[in-house]
Scaffold this active site. Sequence first.
Site, PDB file in Angstrom:
ATOM      1  N   ASP A  42      32.808  28.466  31.726  1.00 43.61           N
ATOM      2  CA  ASP A  42      32.336  27.284  32.443  1.00 43.61           C
ATOM      3  C   ASP A  42      30.971  26.904  31.907  1.00 43.61           C
ATOM      4  OD1 ASP A  42      32.277  25.303  34.617  1.00 43.61           O
ATOM      5  OD2 ASP A  42      30.631  26.531  35.364  1.00 43.61           O
ATOM      6  N   GLU A 126      36.767  23.873  29.622  1.00 47.33           N
ATOM      7  CA  GLU A 126      37.105  22.565  30.181  1.00 47.33           C
ATOM      8  C   GLU A 126      37.116  21.507  29.089  1.00 47.33           C
ATOM      9  OE1 GLU A 126      35.408  22.215  34.673  1.00 47.33           O
ATOM     10  OE2 GLU A 126      33.952  22.273  33.062  1.00 47.33           O
ATOM     11  N   CYS A 177      39.176  27.216  45.075  1.00 45.43           N
ATOM     12  CA  CYS A 177      38.869  28.640  45.230  1.00 45.43           C
ATOM     13  C   CYS A 177      39.710  29.425  44.231  1.00 45.43           C
ATOM     14  CB  CYS A 177      39.180  29.082  46.652  1.00 45.43           C
ATOM     15  SG  CYS A 177      38.990  30.851  46.888  1.00 45.43           S
ATOM     16  N   CYS A 180      42.292  31.796  46.417  1.00 45.69           N
ATOM     17  CA  CYS A 180      43.463  31.346  47.178  1.00 45.69           C
ATOM     18  C   CYS A 180      43.857  29.908  46.867  1.00 45.69           C
ATOM     19  CB  CYS A 180      43.187  31.497  48.674  1.00 45.69           C
ATOM     20  SG  CYS A 180      41.926  30.362  49.270  1.00 45.69           S
ATOM     21  N   CYS A 195      34.441  30.828  50.388  1.00 45.74           N
ATOM     22  CA  CYS A 195      35.719  30.258  50.827  1.00 45.74           C
ATOM     23  C   CYS A 195      35.981  30.603  52.292  1.00 45.74           C
ATOM     24  CB  CYS A 195      36.848  30.774  49.950  1.00 45.74           C
ATOM     25  SG  CYS A 195      38.455  30.145  50.463  1.00 45.74           S
ATOM     26  N   CYS A 198      39.869  32.461  52.477  1.00 45.71           N
ATOM     27  CA  CYS A 198      40.176  33.848  52.097  1.00 45.71           C
ATOM     28  C   CYS A 198      38.928  34.725  52.101  1.00 45.71           C
ATOM     29  CB  CYS A 198      40.837  33.883  50.713  1.00 45.71           C
ATOM     30  SG  CYS A 198      39.724  33.435  49.381  1.00 45.71           S
ATOM     31  N   ASP A 205      29.515  29.188  39.412  1.00 43.65           N
ATOM     32  CA  ASP A 205      29.976  29.054  38.029  1.00 43.65           C
ATOM     33  C   ASP A 205      31.045  30.097  37.691  1.00 43.65           C
ATOM     34  OD1 ASP A 205      28.152  27.008  37.753  1.00 43.65           O
ATOM     35  OD2 ASP A 205      26.585  28.310  36.962  1.00 43.65           O
TER      36      ASP A 205
HETATM   37 ZN   LIG Z   1      39.806  31.132  48.984  1.00 41.61          ZN
END
Ligand SMILES: [Zn+2]
Length: 246
Positions: A42, A126, A177, A180, A195, A198, A205
């Site tokens: 990233d 990316e 995320c 999840c 998150c 989860c 990053d």
């Molecule tokens: Zn998550």
Amino acid sequence: MPSDAIVKCCAFRREAKGWTVSLTAARTVPPPRGGRRAVGVDLGVTTFAALSDGAFTPSLKAARRAERCLRLAQRALARKKQGSTSRRSARATVTRCHAATARRRANHLHQASARLVRDYDVIAIEALNVKGLARGALAKDVHDASWGRFISMLRYKAEWAGARLIEVNPQYTTQDCSGCDARVPKALGDRSHVCPHCGLSIDRDLNAARNILDRAGVGPGLGNVTDGACVQARTLVCLNGLVKDP
Ligand SMILES: [Zn+2]
């Protein structure tokens, strides 16, 4: 110069500090290395590159640091009388400042891209719209980080070394995320990913880098990668106490 290379052309260029000679050579591209070690990268402003295994390359900020030197040199130049010898030497100082910044930046990019190609066989990154980004609010930082140039260096270095570079869709790599797949909206200033679904709590990053690796389709369970990377990826999943079935 590799022994099998055939020199095709040669160019001399005059620069602030002297002459540069570039040789263009043709050589046969080696066959692809068997994919074993995969990584997601990233690119960012605060951290130049965050890797999906937790390593990172710090940002160079070459231009920002050189700004003071350049400002002083430009101020000195402005005070000199037109056509004078001192004006000519002040102009040379400004040119040297620019050249030093460019050299430092190129060095950083070469080292960072070479290290990635040496350490990994499959590199996921990316597909960036650098031109669009360079017009936005972060324009100066984006230009300073030279992502476009970095990606093209990665591309040719990977090709030379038989490594694979995979460019993935950049949409929502920061928001999603990596544990999840839920979308967790963040502001530009949020440095961590927490998150609520989860409970995964990691660096922003690092989360993006793992999503990038995931999108390249070489992660655990996709069968493209042999044991080494799978084991590594599984270990990462376990470390965070996630339930993500490979
Ligand atoms: Zn998550």
